[in-house]
Design a protein around this motif. Structure first.
Motif, short mmCIF file in Angstrom:
data_model
loop_
_atom_site.label_atom_id
_atom_site.label_comp_id
_atom_site.label_asym_id
_atom_site.label_seq_id
_atom_site.Cartn_x
_atom_site.Cartn_y
_atom_site.Cartn_z
N UNK A 1 2.66 -8.94 -2.97
CA UNK A 1 1.63 -8.58 -3.90
C UNK A 1 1.49 -6.80 -3.88
N UNK A 2 1.95 -6.24 -5.03
CA UNK A 2 1.91 -4.88 -5.01
C UNK A 2 0.41 -4.52 -5.87
N UNK A 3 -0.39 -3.85 -5.34
CA UNK A 3 -1.50 -3.17 -5.79
C UNK A 3 -1.64 -1.72 -5.84
N UNK A 4 -2.69 -0.99 -6.54
CA UNK A 4 -2.57 0.60 -6.51
C UNK A 4 -4.15 0.64 -5.98
N UNK A 5 -4.36 1.50 -4.96
CA UNK A 5 -5.73 1.70 -4.57
C UNK A 5 -5.71 3.52 -4.41
N UNK A 6 -6.41 3.95 -5.03
CA UNK A 6 -6.87 5.53 -5.12
C UNK A 6 -5.29 5.88 -5.60
N UNK A 7 -4.66 5.39 -6.48
CA UNK A 7 -3.20 5.91 -6.86
C UNK A 7 -2.27 5.78 -5.86
N UNK A 8 -2.53 5.16 -4.83
CA UNK A 8 -1.52 4.92 -3.78
C UNK A 8 -0.90 3.29 -3.66
N UNK A 9 0.36 3.36 -3.64
CA UNK A 9 0.88 1.69 -3.70
C UNK A 9 0.46 1.09 -2.16
N UNK A 10 0.13 -0.29 -2.63
CA UNK A 10 -0.11 -1.35 -1.38
C UNK A 10 0.65 -2.61 -1.60
N UNK A 11 1.43 -2.93 -0.78
CA UNK A 11 2.36 -4.08 -0.83
C UNK A 11 1.96 -5.10 0.21
N UNK A 12 1.20 -6.17 -0.06
CA UNK A 12 0.91 -6.89 1.00
C UNK A 12 1.62 -8.49 0.89
N UNK A 13 2.01 -8.98 1.89
CA UNK A 13 2.75 -10.06 2.00
C UNK A 13 1.76 -11.04 2.44
N UNK A 14 1.98 -12.56 1.98
CA UNK A 14 1.16 -13.62 2.22
C UNK A 14 0.87 -13.82 3.54
N UNK A 15 1.54 -13.24 4.41
CA UNK A 15 1.43 -13.69 5.76
C UNK A 15 0.47 -12.33 6.53
N UNK A 16 -0.10 -11.54 5.74
CA UNK A 16 -0.87 -10.72 6.00
C UNK A 16 -0.42 -9.19 6.67
N UNK A 17 1.12 -9.26 6.04
CA UNK A 17 1.76 -7.84 6.61
C UNK A 17 1.45 -6.76 5.44
N UNK A 18 1.09 -5.77 5.63
CA UNK A 18 0.86 -4.71 4.77
C UNK A 18 1.76 -3.51 4.75
#
Length: 84
Positions: A45-62
């Motif tokens: 899942x790709x989201x953006x927080x404060x303009x920075x990308x965050x990709x989180x895998x269902x397993x909890x790896x970010x």
């Protein structure tokens, strides 16, 4: 937070996934065990927080980019399981 997109691990990430994250996402995927029982691959899942990308895998790896612009790989550890 700005919502991004989802995709299945070990498939080509969508074009909206920043180039800065792609190398580390590939490294994480290379380390995933192959499921001999045929379970579906986890999803990113790709989201953006404060303009920075965050990709989180269902397993909890970010995989994310910190304030200094460095790509960081970590595991989202729930306090319930951390032993604290």
């Amino acid at each position: 937070m700005q919502l991004g997109t989802r995709w299945t691990a070990r498939t080509e990430p969508p074009a909206v996934v920043p180039a800065a994250l792609r190398e580390q996402i590939a490294a994480v995927e290379a380390s995933l065990p192959v499921d001999a029982l045929g379970q579906p691959a986890p999803r990113w899942t790709l989201t953006w927080l404060e303009g920075r990308p965050i990709a989180e895998l269902d397993t909890g790896i970010i995989v994310s980019v910190d304030a200094a612009g460095t790509v960081v790989v970590r595991h989202d550890v729930d306090d319930e399981f951390s032993g604290d």
